[in-house]
Write a protein that holds these residues in place. Structure first.
Motif, PDB file in Angstrom:
ATOM      1  N   MET A  18       0.979  -1.143  -0.009  1.00 52.03           N
ATOM      2  CA  MET A  18       0.084   0.008  -0.030  1.00 52.03           C
ATOM      3  C   MET A  18       0.886   1.033   0.012  1.00 52.03           C
ATOM      4  SD  MET A  18      -2.729   1.400   2.906  1.00 52.03           S
ATOM      5  CE  MET A  18      -3.999   0.059   2.488  1.00 52.03           C
ATOM      6  N   ILE A  19       0.370   2.149  -0.848  1.00 46.02           N
ATOM      7  CA  ILE A  19       1.294   3.504  -0.610  1.00 46.02           C
ATOM      8  C   ILE A  19       0.336   4.526   0.108  1.00 46.02           C
ATOM      9  CG2 ILE A  19       1.848   5.652  -2.259  1.00 46.02           C
ATOM     10  CD1 ILE A  19       1.374   3.319  -4.765  1.00 46.02           C
ATOM     11  N   ALA A  32      -0.773  12.453  -4.182  1.00 42.94           N
ATOM     12  CA  ALA A  32      -2.233  12.506  -3.654  1.00 42.94           C
ATOM     13  C   ALA A  32      -3.034  11.315  -4.473  1.00 42.94           C
ATOM     14  CB  ALA A  32      -2.879  13.647  -3.624  1.00 42.94           C
ATOM     15  N   VAL A  33      -2.870  11.282  -5.517  1.00 43.50           N
ATOM     16  CA  VAL A  33      -3.717  10.211  -6.389  1.00 43.50           C
ATOM     17  C   VAL A  33      -3.172   8.735  -5.870  1.00 43.50           C
ATOM     18  CG1 VAL A  33      -4.172  11.634  -8.321  1.00 43.50           C
ATOM     19  CG2 VAL A  33      -2.491  10.039  -8.466  1.00 43.50           C
ATOM     20  N   HIS A  34      -2.121   8.460  -5.221  1.00 47.15           N
ATOM     21  CA  HIS A  34      -1.941   7.162  -5.102  1.00 47.15           C
ATOM     22  C   HIS A  34      -2.099   6.881  -3.506  1.00 47.15           C
ATOM     23  CE1 HIS A  34       0.640   6.466  -8.746  1.00 47.15           C
ATOM     24  NE2 HIS A  34       1.079   7.759  -8.535  1.00 47.15           N
ATOM     25  N   ASP A  35      -2.346   7.847  -2.649  1.00 41.75           N
ATOM     26  CA  ASP A  35      -2.835   7.472  -1.408  1.00 41.75           C
ATOM     27  C   ASP A  35      -3.674   6.442  -0.808  1.00 41.75           C
ATOM     28  OD1 ASP A  35      -2.248   7.958   1.340  1.00 41.75           O
ATOM     29  OD2 ASP A  35      -4.089   8.812   1.477  1.00 41.75           O
ATOM     30  N   SER A  36      -3.335   5.318  -0.470  1.00 47.84           N
ATOM     31  CA  SER A  36      -3.997   4.195   0.088  1.00 47.84           C
ATOM     32  C   SER A  36      -4.176   3.151  -1.008  1.00 47.84           C
ATOM     33  CB  SER A  36      -5.262   4.650   0.974  1.00 47.84           C
ATOM     34  OG  SER A  36      -5.171   5.438   1.965  1.00 47.84           O
ATOM     35  N   ALA A  50       5.565   3.165  -7.605  1.00 44.65           N
ATOM     36  CA  ALA A  50       5.885   3.004  -6.184  1.00 44.65           C
ATOM     37  C   ALA A  50       6.499   4.522  -5.787  1.00 44.65           C
ATOM     38  CB  ALA A  50       6.542   1.784  -5.925  1.00 44.65           C
ATOM     39  N   PRO A  51       6.872   4.697  -4.449  1.00 42.60           N
ATOM     40  CA  PRO A  51       7.654   5.781  -4.485  1.00 42.60           C
ATOM     41  C   PRO A  51       9.152   5.348  -4.376  1.00 42.60           C
ATOM     42  CG  PRO A  51       6.095   5.213  -2.425  1.00 42.60           C
ATOM     43  CD  PRO A  51       5.826   4.165  -3.730  1.00 42.60           C
ATOM     44  N   PRO A  52       9.907   6.330  -4.672  1.00 40.46           N
ATOM     45  CA  PRO A  52       9.633   7.748  -4.662  1.00 40.46           C
ATOM     46  C   PRO A  52       9.062   8.043  -6.200  1.00 40.46           C
ATOM     47  CG  PRO A  52      11.961   7.435  -5.101  1.00 40.46           C
ATOM     48  CD  PRO A  52      11.317   6.043  -4.719  1.00 40.46           C
ATOM     49  N   PHE A  53       8.077   8.968  -6.241  1.00 42.22           N
ATOM     50  CA  PHE A  53       7.508   9.513  -7.515  1.00 42.22           C
ATOM     51  C   PHE A  53       8.225  10.568  -8.360  1.00 42.22           C
ATOM     52  CE2 PHE A  53       3.845   7.389  -5.182  1.00 42.22           C
ATOM     53  CZ  PHE A  53       3.809   6.217  -6.048  1.00 42.22           C
ATOM     54  N   HIS A  54       9.004  11.349  -7.323  1.00 44.55           N
ATOM     55  CA  HIS A  54       9.678  12.605  -7.738  1.00 44.55           C
ATOM     56  C   HIS A  54      10.824  12.784  -6.669  1.00 44.55           C
ATOM     57  CE1 HIS A  54       7.528  14.733  -4.674  1.00 44.55           C
ATOM     58  NE2 HIS A  54       6.554  14.306  -5.103  1.00 44.55           N
ATOM     59  N   PRO A  55      11.871  13.602  -6.869  1.00 49.07           N
ATOM     60  CA  PRO A  55      12.643  14.084  -5.989  1.00 49.07           C
ATOM     61  C   PRO A  55      12.126  14.755  -4.479  1.00 49.07           C
ATOM     62  CG  PRO A  55      13.469  14.892  -8.006  1.00 49.07           C
ATOM     63  CD  PRO A  55      11.786  14.294  -8.212  1.00 49.07           C
ATOM     64  N   TYR A  60       5.743   6.718   0.955  1.00 48.73           N
ATOM     65  CA  TYR A  60       6.244   5.399   1.412  1.00 48.73           C
ATOM     66  C   TYR A  60       5.314   4.229   1.091  1.00 48.73           C
ATOM     67  CZ  TYR A  60       4.120   6.042   6.040  1.00 48.73           C
ATOM     68  OH  TYR A  60       2.956   6.341   6.959  1.00 48.73           O
ATOM     69  N   THR A  61       6.081   3.147   1.349  1.00 48.37           N
ATOM     70  CA  THR A  61       4.785   1.861   1.280  1.00 48.37           C
ATOM     71  C   THR A  61       5.151   0.991   2.534  1.00 48.37           C
ATOM     72  OG1 THR A  61       6.596   0.333   0.319  1.00 48.37           O
ATOM     73  CG2 THR A  61       5.442   1.531  -1.235  1.00 48.37           C
ATOM     74  N   VAL A  62       3.907   0.259   2.606  1.00 46.81           N
ATOM     75  CA  VAL A  62       3.857  -0.701   3.814  1.00 46.81           C
ATOM     76  C   VAL A  62       3.182  -1.930   3.014  1.00 46.81           C
ATOM     77  CG1 VAL A  62       3.232   1.052   5.595  1.00 46.81           C
ATOM     78  CG2 VAL A  62       1.546   0.099   4.380  1.00 46.81           C
ATOM     79  N   ALA A  63       3.527  -2.973   3.727  1.00 49.47           N
ATOM     80  CA  ALA A  63       3.200  -4.156   3.164  1.00 49.47           C
ATOM     81  C   ALA A  63       1.667  -4.573   3.871  1.00 49.47           C
ATOM     82  CB  ALA A  63       4.047  -5.329   4.009  1.00 49.47           C
ATOM     83  N   VAL A  64       1.171  -5.234   2.913  1.00 55.08           N
ATOM     84  CA  VAL A  64      -0.441  -5.803   3.189  1.00 55.08           C
ATOM     85  C   VAL A  64      -0.301  -6.976   3.459  1.00 55.08           C
ATOM     86  CG1 VAL A  64      -2.625  -5.944   1.904  1.00 55.08           C
ATOM     87  CG2 VAL A  64      -1.481  -3.834   1.708  1.00 55.08           C
ATOM     88  N   LEU A  65      -0.887  -7.332   4.823  1.00 56.32           N
ATOM     89  CA  LEU A  65      -0.557  -8.772   5.185  1.00 56.32           C
ATOM     90  C   LEU A  65      -1.915  -9.348   5.222  1.00 56.32           C
ATOM     91  CD1 LEU A  65       1.099  -8.031   8.552  1.00 56.32           C
ATOM     92  CD2 LEU A  65       2.238  -8.712   6.115  1.00 56.32           C
ATOM     93  N   GLU A  66      -2.111 -10.673   4.681  1.00 55.32           N
ATOM     94  CA  GLU A  66      -3.191 -11.319   4.619  1.00 55.32           C
ATOM     95  C   GLU A  66      -3.748 -11.585   6.094  1.00 55.32           C
ATOM     96  OE1 GLU A  66      -3.061 -14.758   2.209  1.00 55.32           O
ATOM     97  OE2 GLU A  66      -1.537 -14.033   0.940  1.00 55.32           O
TER      98      GLU A  66
END
Length: 67
Positions: A18-19, A32-36, A50-55, A60-66
């Motif tokens: 997840m972003i 903003a369009v990538h949030d969640s 996936a981030p980073p999208f720009h300088p 950031y990302t987090v793992a989605v756990l089952e």
């Protein structure tokens, strides 16, 4: 791009990520369009899906756990 994080996702066989954005007044439209957004790991492409999208990107990302 955090290679260590991607290596950890691979080690634990994470299937999705997840972003997360900063969610404040400085968050740009590009981020903003990538949030969640949840994507499969095979679509993890830094600077594209996936981030980073720009300088100075603060996303950031987090793992989605089952569950």
């Amino acid at each position: 791009f955090e290679k260590g994080k991607l290596d950890t996702y691979d080690e634990y066989e994470i299937q999705e990520f997840m972003i997360i954005t900063a969610r404040d007044e400085r968050t740009c439209r590009k981020c903003a369009v990538h949030d969640s957004k949840v994507l499969p790991m095979d679509e993890f492409i830094p600077r594209v899906t996936a981030p980073p999208f720009h300088p100075q990107c603060r996303c950031y990302t987090v793992a989605v756990l089952e569950t």
